[in-house]
Each structure stands twice: as C-alpha cells, then as structure tokens.
Design an enzyme around this catalytic site. Sequence first.
Site, mmCIF file in Angstrom:
data_model
loop_
_atom_site.group_PDB
_atom_site.id
_atom_site.type_symbol
_atom_site.label_atom_id
_atom_site.label_comp_id
_atom_site.label_asym_id
_atom_site.label_seq_id
_atom_site.Cartn_x
_atom_site.Cartn_y
_atom_site.Cartn_z
ATOM 1 N N LYS A 1 0.833 -1.211 0.000
ATOM 2 C CA LYS A 1 0.000 0.000 0.000
ATOM 3 C C LYS A 1 0.865 1.258 0.000
ATOM 4 O O LYS A 1 0.620 2.192 -0.773
ATOM 5 C CB LYS A 1 -0.917 -0.040 1.236
ATOM 6 C CG LYS A 1 -1.865 1.113 1.377
ATOM 7 C CD LYS A 1 -3.010 0.751 2.304
ATOM 8 C CE LYS A 1 -2.708 0.913 3.774
ATOM 9 N NZ LYS A 1 -2.615 2.342 4.178
ATOM 10 N N SER A 2 1.875 1.305 0.832
ATOM 11 C CA SER A 2 2.722 2.510 0.927
ATOM 12 C C SER A 2 3.429 2.775 -0.399
ATOM 13 O O SER A 2 3.494 3.916 -0.867
ATOM 14 C CB SER A 2 3.770 2.328 2.030
ATOM 15 O OG SER A 2 3.142 2.265 3.282
ATOM 16 N N GLY B 1 -5.237 8.045 5.353
ATOM 17 C CA GLY B 1 -4.352 9.056 5.921
ATOM 18 C C GLY B 1 -3.156 9.333 5.022
ATOM 19 O O GLY B 1 -2.710 10.483 4.902
ATOM 20 N N ASP C 1 1.927 -0.725 12.071
ATOM 21 C CA ASP C 1 0.783 -1.373 11.418
ATOM 22 C C ASP C 1 0.659 -2.857 11.793
ATOM 23 O O ASP C 1 -0.379 -3.475 11.538
ATOM 24 C CB ASP C 1 0.892 -1.227 9.903
ATOM 25 C CG ASP C 1 0.708 0.227 9.462
ATOM 26 O OD1 ASP C 1 0.150 1.028 10.235
ATOM 27 O OD2 ASP C 1 1.127 0.551 8.338
ATOM 28 N N ARG D 1 -7.252 -2.946 9.727
ATOM 29 C CA ARG D 1 -6.271 -3.791 10.423
ATOM 30 C C ARG D 1 -6.863 -4.439 11.679
ATOM 31 O O ARG D 1 -6.428 -5.504 12.088
ATOM 32 C CB ARG D 1 -5.008 -3.000 10.758
ATOM 33 C CG ARG D 1 -4.293 -2.522 9.491
ATOM 34 C CD ARG D 1 -2.830 -2.256 9.668
ATOM 35 N NE ARG D 1 -2.362 -1.360 8.627
ATOM 36 C CZ ARG D 1 -1.994 -1.743 7.397
ATOM 37 N NH1 ARG D 1 -2.026 -3.024 7.072
ATOM 38 N NH2 ARG D 1 -1.602 -0.873 6.498
HETATM 39 C C1 S3P Z 1 2.318 4.976 6.114
HETATM 40 C C2 S3P Z 1 2.869 5.402 7.279
HETATM 41 C C3 S3P Z 1 2.373 5.006 8.610
HETATM 42 C C4 S3P Z 1 1.456 3.789 8.526
HETATM 43 C C5 S3P Z 1 0.471 3.878 7.398
HETATM 44 C C6 S3P Z 1 1.191 4.034 6.067
HETATM 45 C C7 S3P Z 1 2.885 5.472 4.846
HETATM 46 O O1 S3P Z 1 1.677 6.077 9.182
HETATM 47 O O2 S3P Z 1 0.769 3.599 9.734
HETATM 48 O O3 S3P Z 1 -0.331 2.721 7.333
HETATM 49 O O4 S3P Z 1 2.596 4.882 3.780
HETATM 50 O O5 S3P Z 1 3.647 6.442 4.892
HETATM 51 P P1 S3P Z 1 2.470 7.252 9.934
HETATM 52 O O6 S3P Z 1 3.618 7.590 9.096
HETATM 53 O O7 S3P Z 1 1.546 8.406 10.072
HETATM 54 O O8 S3P Z 1 2.822 6.666 11.251
#
Ligand code: S3P
Length: 423
Positions: free
Chosen positions: A22-23, A90, A308, A381
């Site tokens: 996903k990232s 987010g 995560d 999750r």
């Molecule tokens: C992510 C960063 C994390 C993670 C999210 C994906 C990203 O959040 O929890 O699922 O892709 O950069 P944070 O960076 O706000 O902790």
Amino acid sequence: MTTIRVRRPPQLVGHVELPGDKSISHRALILNAIAEGTATVRNLSGGADVVSTAACLRALGVEIEGDEVRGVGLDGLRAAADPLDCGNSGTTMRLLAGLLAPQPFESRLTGDESLRGRPMDRVVEPLRRMGAAADAPPLVVGGRRPLRGIAYRMPVASAQVKSAVLLAGLYASGRTAVIEPAPTRNHTELMLAAMGAPIGVQGIAITIDRAERLKPIDVDVPGDLSAAAFWLVAGALHPHADLTLEAVGVNPTRTALLRVLEESLGARVEVRNRRLAGPEPVADLAVATGTRGGPLKTGRALAAQLIDELPVLAVAAALLPGEHEIRGAGELRVKESDRIGALAAGLAAMGADVEELSDGLRIRGPRPLEGARVESRGDHRIAMAFAVAGMLADGVTEIADAGSAAVSDPGFWEQAARFGAVK
Ligand code: S3P
C-alpha cells in the site's frame, strides 16, 4: 455493514495471495504523477486507499489508465473542481497535502468520518513554516507561493509527515531537511532518488533541494509485508500450518515484524531468494507452525517500525506465554480507529487477559481464545487482526463491519475462505 463469521480451519497450508504494498503503491502514483513522461506500475494495490489516491490525482488532471501513469511534470497539476475525497486514507491526505501546498491553486481535502477526525496539524504546521497557506480542519492547502526550505525536527515518528515535507521541499527554495525522532519507512526517499531528485540521506536526517524535473520510474510493486503480517502470525500459531508468500517487500525499515517474530517469539519464518524490485528489496517468505513463546516487548523506537503490525502481534501475545508489553505506541490511538481501545475490547471479549495503557497494551498469556462478537470499528487492520484471532480461537468469532479489510487487502476474505476459515 458486513458481519463475517470466522472459525479455526483444520489446516492453514498453501500459498497466500497478497495485495501490492500500500505505501509503495501510493508513492508510485503520486511521484509518477509529477514526473515528465509515462510510467508503468505493475501489481498496484487494489485496496480502497490506493483507489482514493488515484481518484484524487485524476481530479488534479493526471491520466491513470490500466498500468500507466502519465506524468504531468512538477508544474502540470491543475485545480480540482471539487474537494478531493481521500476516503479512509491518511497516507493519501497527508502526502497530497505536501504535494498541493506549493501549488499556485488552493485545494480542499476531505475524507470519511474516521479520516476527518484524524490529526492533520502535524502536516499543516511544517507546511506553514515553509510559507505555504495551510489550515485544518477541514484541510485546505495551497495558493500562496513561493515556499522556502526549512530544517524540520519532526515531533512524531511518521513516514506520512516526512513524505509530505519532502514533497513540498521539491518546490521550495533552498534546502529542506527533515529529522526523524526514530526511523520510519523510507519508500519516498528511495523512489525520489531513483527518479533523479536532489535528495540526500544521513541516518535520520533527510535533505531535499528544489527539483527541476523528475524522471518517471516503472515500478513492480512488491507484496505488502503489512498484509503478510496477518498470515505470518496465523501460520506461526495455528497447530497445522505451512504457508508461503511470494515477492514480499522486505525493505529493512519495514521488517521489524520479522525480527520480532523470529527473535522474541521464536517463530519459524524463512526469508528466501532475496532480490531487488527497482530500489526495493523483496523476498519469498515461508512460515510453519511453531513458536517459543515470549515475552513481546516493544518500546518507542520499535513501535514506530511496527506500527501497522502491532494489532496482529497483540493477538499473538494473548496466545503466547509471558507478560507482554506494547509501549510507546500512542500513535495507535489516532489511526483509522483508536486501535488500543479496539484491541483491548475485542481481545477481552475473546477471553484474553489484556490491560489498556495510555500508549499501548499489557497482555498476560497464554490464554485460550474463545469465539465472540467483536467490533472492527470500521478499521481494516482491526478487522484482520480479529480474523486471525478467530482462526486461532475455539468456536466462532463474529466480526462486525468486516468488509473494511478491503481498505488495504481486498482479497483477504476470499483468501480466508479458501483456507476454510469463513463459516
Ligand atoms: C504509512 C505510514 C504510517 C502507517 C500507514 C502508512 C505510509 O503512518 O501507519 O499505514 O505509507 O507512509 P504514519 O507515518 O503516520 O505513522
């Protein structure tokens, strides 16, 4: 709202299909959108979060068709007609805030109820320091230029905030530096470097200079290790398991989970055939029944790298001997749900000995888990962590709002059904 009933399957043996990471998927879309030329992105996550990112980029004038992203260049985005809907994501909202703050037009970013309640001051604050117009809630950025580079010491360890500041830094005069309190996933840095951006990394300090252009980059998105985490825990703790997962991303900023599984919990996880997919390392993983126990202890530095994976590790802790402690994980309270509260409630309903702490959980194991009705709180999750609990529990576990798994893994329930875990 879909309720899904889960039970312990007789065996967990075979191959697990994973979604694209996903990232990396978000970044492959966002960074190629502002590159000069067309890129091919294979194995993009089909999860709802990445669908949200693609829809926002289309609304900003980027063509994304099949595997192709047609970059418009650093200055080619145009104002969207309507507020940008980031859904539950987010990452979409925070990374786009960083990309859109330096644009000559104003953008409004919105999302579902969960996302609208999540903290956005953490991106607004550094963007304002760079001279951008930025406000939240609701999140509104852009329309005032130019931006200037800053040195930003991040108060929270967040790859999303780091990435937002780096994206804005591509457009800012001079040099932008970001200093992390603890290392977080570095996919943005790796991809920007591969695209020819003027980026430098010295440990927890990352610098970026104003960029002239970005080269498009073809991406073979690795399998998502955070999605694999559910199956790795299920495989280690199920009495009859032997699972394989292919081409999974094993970027060292993401693999704290593997170290915890092997070193703290004594799980039998094998990492085979390490190789590179562009700048990202991948490997095939295998897990079979067997653990040594605990205890699981995570403090602040480790929590940032496991953030995560902590929900499913909490499920493992309930079943393993030891007094387990997840600490320094207050960030879990401001994820898609208050994950500390959601885990404490659901695990207690299933018979775990669990104590809620302000920044984590204390879990005394082992306790056999019993099927119960548990609430996912619309959090992907949490839904999948309870699915794993249900696959390891006696009786039937009913998971309310289980469809939220599709936010990151649209194939999760089909995979669980193929193993016979869905009643
Ligand atoms: C992510 C960063 C994390 C993670 C999210 C994906 C990203 O959040 O929890 O699922 O892709 O950069 P944070 O960076 O706000 O902790």
